[in-house]
Scaffold this active site. Structure first.
Site, short mmCIF file in Angstrom:
data_model
loop_
_atom_site.label_atom_id
_atom_site.label_comp_id
_atom_site.label_asym_id
_atom_site.label_seq_id
_atom_site.Cartn_x
_atom_site.Cartn_y
_atom_site.Cartn_z
N GLU A 88 -11.18 0.08 -3.82
CA GLU A 88 -10.66 0.60 -2.74
C GLU A 88 -9.26 1.40 -3.10
O GLU A 88 -8.98 1.39 -4.54
CB GLU A 88 -10.01 -0.19 -1.80
CG GLU A 88 -9.10 -1.49 -2.04
CD GLU A 88 -8.55 -2.48 -1.14
OE1 GLU A 88 -9.04 -2.47 -0.08
OE2 GLU A 88 -7.58 -3.27 -1.51
N ASP A 103 0.86 -1.28 0.10
CA ASP A 103 -0.01 0.08 0.09
C ASP A 103 0.76 1.37 0.00
O ASP A 103 0.71 2.23 0.84
CB ASP A 103 -1.13 -0.14 1.50
CG ASP A 103 -1.70 -1.39 1.36
OD1 ASP A 103 -2.15 -1.60 0.59
OD2 ASP A 103 -1.86 -1.36 2.52
#
Length: 639
Positions: A225, A46
């Site tokens: 997302e 991420d």
């Protein structure tokens, strides 16, 4: 880090000289193109990326450690670099020690800067509804490396609005100085205004706080997302993750808008799984180099045989119409970062020094990258010693420690016997061919392997004429790597790519419909394709087209074969190369859906290098209900 194409060598050299004058002593480096196998040792995911005063700062999620199982990581490490090659890690810049309400699952940090203060926004505690302790928090520091303290002592966003889970936040500051935060998982995305203090939420003119900006859904690779917003040429780009983060469906999509609040219209896939290279790339950051103006995507990926996520980056580019050219996850390593992260060693003593991969003399030491290539172009610099031989292995499986403890092929440079050799191993050695060549110990030679089906060619120095050509189909798929046999050796400038071509370097034009979407051969990723996906052109008229940029490996005659999916709504295409038509018009109409490989044309190329392959809609069968083209791959088979 990538290699410079020969056609750009002069421009590259001039650019380096200019950069040395302009940026000495601070940023005097040739801008990287790729990260190599990965950057930042360890398991991270991420990544967000920011640039402060010429230094790149990467904010990733840290994988769980001992004692954190079941509750998630409770701290964040960040990385910095001035050259995107050498990285410094700062550990535990945010943790339960300085975030009082943090209980578990600290992830997806995002950096921002304003008025002398550095901010990290983060998700914590994994809440799933209002009234729970958790959501999006913010910490502040006087320096990018910290120490960071909790800015408000509580979550900044701890509610679920418009179905968007409070996580995966990204701060974007527009040209007028207004800061916005995009966030959201569970298939929905919101944007909020940040006040000037960067730790409280503003309101929109209509009095609301949360605006839904989820890209338009069409049932194919919809937003899930990880939003990231950047602006270029007056266009707002929203990249986001689609698919499931834990499997190969995870990918990066992008949408665009002329407004910070949307609507955001999906444009296509930016980055996806490549079954030759890496699995499940996604949850990315975007940054523009302050020195070269190049654009980079930072993301996490998984090696093919591992569930652990690692960090990587690649440079990406735009078409003239401002669409993004899909990103290819490159397999390259020049060892300038001083490490061999991503390489698995089988015997021998391996070190990195002087920007080269060094191995002491050993009866069969190997180092492999976790890849799975069938048809490939594999290039590297090999410096053999005065004894034995050293070279490249490919299509390797079942590796172990030992002289011939693997299945696959090996091409080596043998200085004592003044020859180039190729053979195959299966816990024993079978010679396939040798060729005489004048070789000098401790001298660097550029070696290229071109393997297409059962045809294997070995080039040394001269990249136009192979030293060895053999035909063998014993091993058709596997890893690539380097090897020594009783020779101290050095390796550098590793570069490998599939010699099949799918969606990379692609341009699509259609008058309407989905201009660029992916499909696989069957219900899942196709293991027989290097990228596992084909390109769908939902055309509705003659002269809609798809073009691929194909790197023809050598000047010679090839059979050009195209993998397609036939069907009842398919059109006909005419293939051209550099605007010259080749072969007859191909009809993709079929009463049922089926995959076939078409032998489209035999073409003699007078030179190697990039060629433009265009598939132009030429019409449709009278029984067809449409003009669509579904192209799996292009394959060049030497005649």
């Amino acid at each position: 880090m990538g290699k410079i194409k020969k056609s750009n060598l002069v421009l590259f050299c001039v650019s380096i000289v200019i950069c040395l004058f302009l940026y000495l002593p601070g940023l005097a480096y040739a801008a990287p193109i790729h990260s190599g196998p990965q950057f930042g040792e360890g398991s991270y995911a991420d990544p967000d990326v920011q640039v402060y005063n010429g230094t790149y700062w990467v904010y990733p999620t840290r994988s769980t450690q001992v004692g954190e199982s079941g509750t998630g990581a409770k701290s964040i490490d960040i990385f910095s670099s001035t050259d995107m090659v050498n990285w410094t890690k700062y550990s535990n810049v945010i943790s339960s020690a300085n975030i009082s309400w943090l209980q578990h699952s600290l992830w997806a940090p995002n950096g921002a800067y304003r008025d002398g203060k550095y901010y990290i926004y983060f998700a914590a505690n994994a809440i799933n509804g209002d009234g729970q302790l958790g959501g999006i928090g913010v910490a502040v520091a006087d320096n990018p490396q910290g120490p960071y303290t909790d800015a408000i002592g509580a979550p900044l966003i701890n509610v679920v609005r418009n179905g968007a889970g409070p996580m995966d936040q990204d701060v974007f500051i527009d040209d007028d100085g207004q800061a916005y935060m995009y966030y959201g998982s569970w298939g929905e995305c919101n944007v909020v205004k940040l006040n000037a203090d960067m730790k409280s939420l503003g309101t929109w003119p209509d009095g609301t706080v949360y605006k839904k900006v989820t890209p338009t859904k069409n049932g194919d690779n919809d937003y899930f997302e990880a939003p990231k917003v950047f602006k270029r040429n007056g266009i707002y780009y929203l990249t986001y993750a689609a698919g499931v983060w834990a499997d190969s469906s995870y990918k990066v999509m992008y949408a665009t808008s002329t407004s910070v609040t949307g609507p955001f219209v999906p444009k296509g896939i930016m980055l996806h799984t490549d079954t030759t290279t890496a699995d499940g790339p996604g949850h990315n950051g975007i940054v523009q180099s302050p020195t070269t103006n190049d654009w980079y995507i930072f993301y996490h990926k998984r090696y093919l045989s591992s569930s652990q996520r690692v960090l990587a980056y690649d440079k990406f580019e735009f078409n003239t119409d401002n669409t993004i050219i899909p990103v290819e996850m490159a397999v390259e390593d020049n060892f300038d970062d001083g490490n061999d992260v991503g390489w698995t060693k089988y015997g021998g003593t391996w070190t990195v020094s002087g920007g080269q991969y060094n191995v002491a003399s050993n009866p069969g030491a190997k180092a492999l990258l976790d890849t799975n290539f069938t048809d490939l172009m594999y290039e590297a610099d090999v410096t053999p010693g005065s004894t034995g031989n050293a070279g490249l292995v490919f299509r390797v499986s079942n590796p172990g420690t030992g002289t011939d403890a693997y299945q696959g092929y090996y091409a080596g440079l043998d200085v004592p016997n003044q020859k180039v050799l190729i053979g195959k191993a299966n816990n024993n050695w079978t010679s396939l061919a040798t060729a005489s060549m004048s070789l000098t110990a401790n001298t660097k030679y550029h070696v290229k392997i071109f393997a297409q089906g059962d045809s294997i060619k070995v080039y040394v120095g001269d990249m136009t004429t192979p030293k060895i050509s053999v035909t063998d189909s014993t091993y058709m798929r596997g890893s690539i790597g380097v090897r020594t046999f009783d020779s101290a050796a050095k390796f550098d400038n590793i570069s490998v790519q599939s010699s099949r071509y799918e969606t990379e370097n692609l341009n699509v034009s259609a008058t309407s419909g989905v201009k660029h979407s992916m499909f696989g051969n069957g219900s899942a990723t196709d293991p027989n394709l290097s990228g596992g996906y084909g390109t769908t052109l939902e055309a509705n008229a003659v002269n809609d087209y798809v073009t691929y940029t194909v790197n023809v490996p050598e000047a010679r005659s090839y059979s050009v074969r195209v993998g397609v999916k036939k069907g009842p709504n398919r059109g006909q295409f005419q293939m051209s190369v550099n605007d010259v038509n080749h072969g007859s018009v191909q009809d993709l109409y079929s009463t049922g859906l089926n995959y076939v490989e078409l032998n489209v044309a035999n073409i003699t190329f007078s030179s190697a290098g990039n060629k433009s392959f265009k598939f132009n809609v030429a019409g449709k069968n009278g029984s067809s209900s449409g003009y669509h083209l579904l192209l799996d791959y292009i394959k060049l088979v030497p005649n």
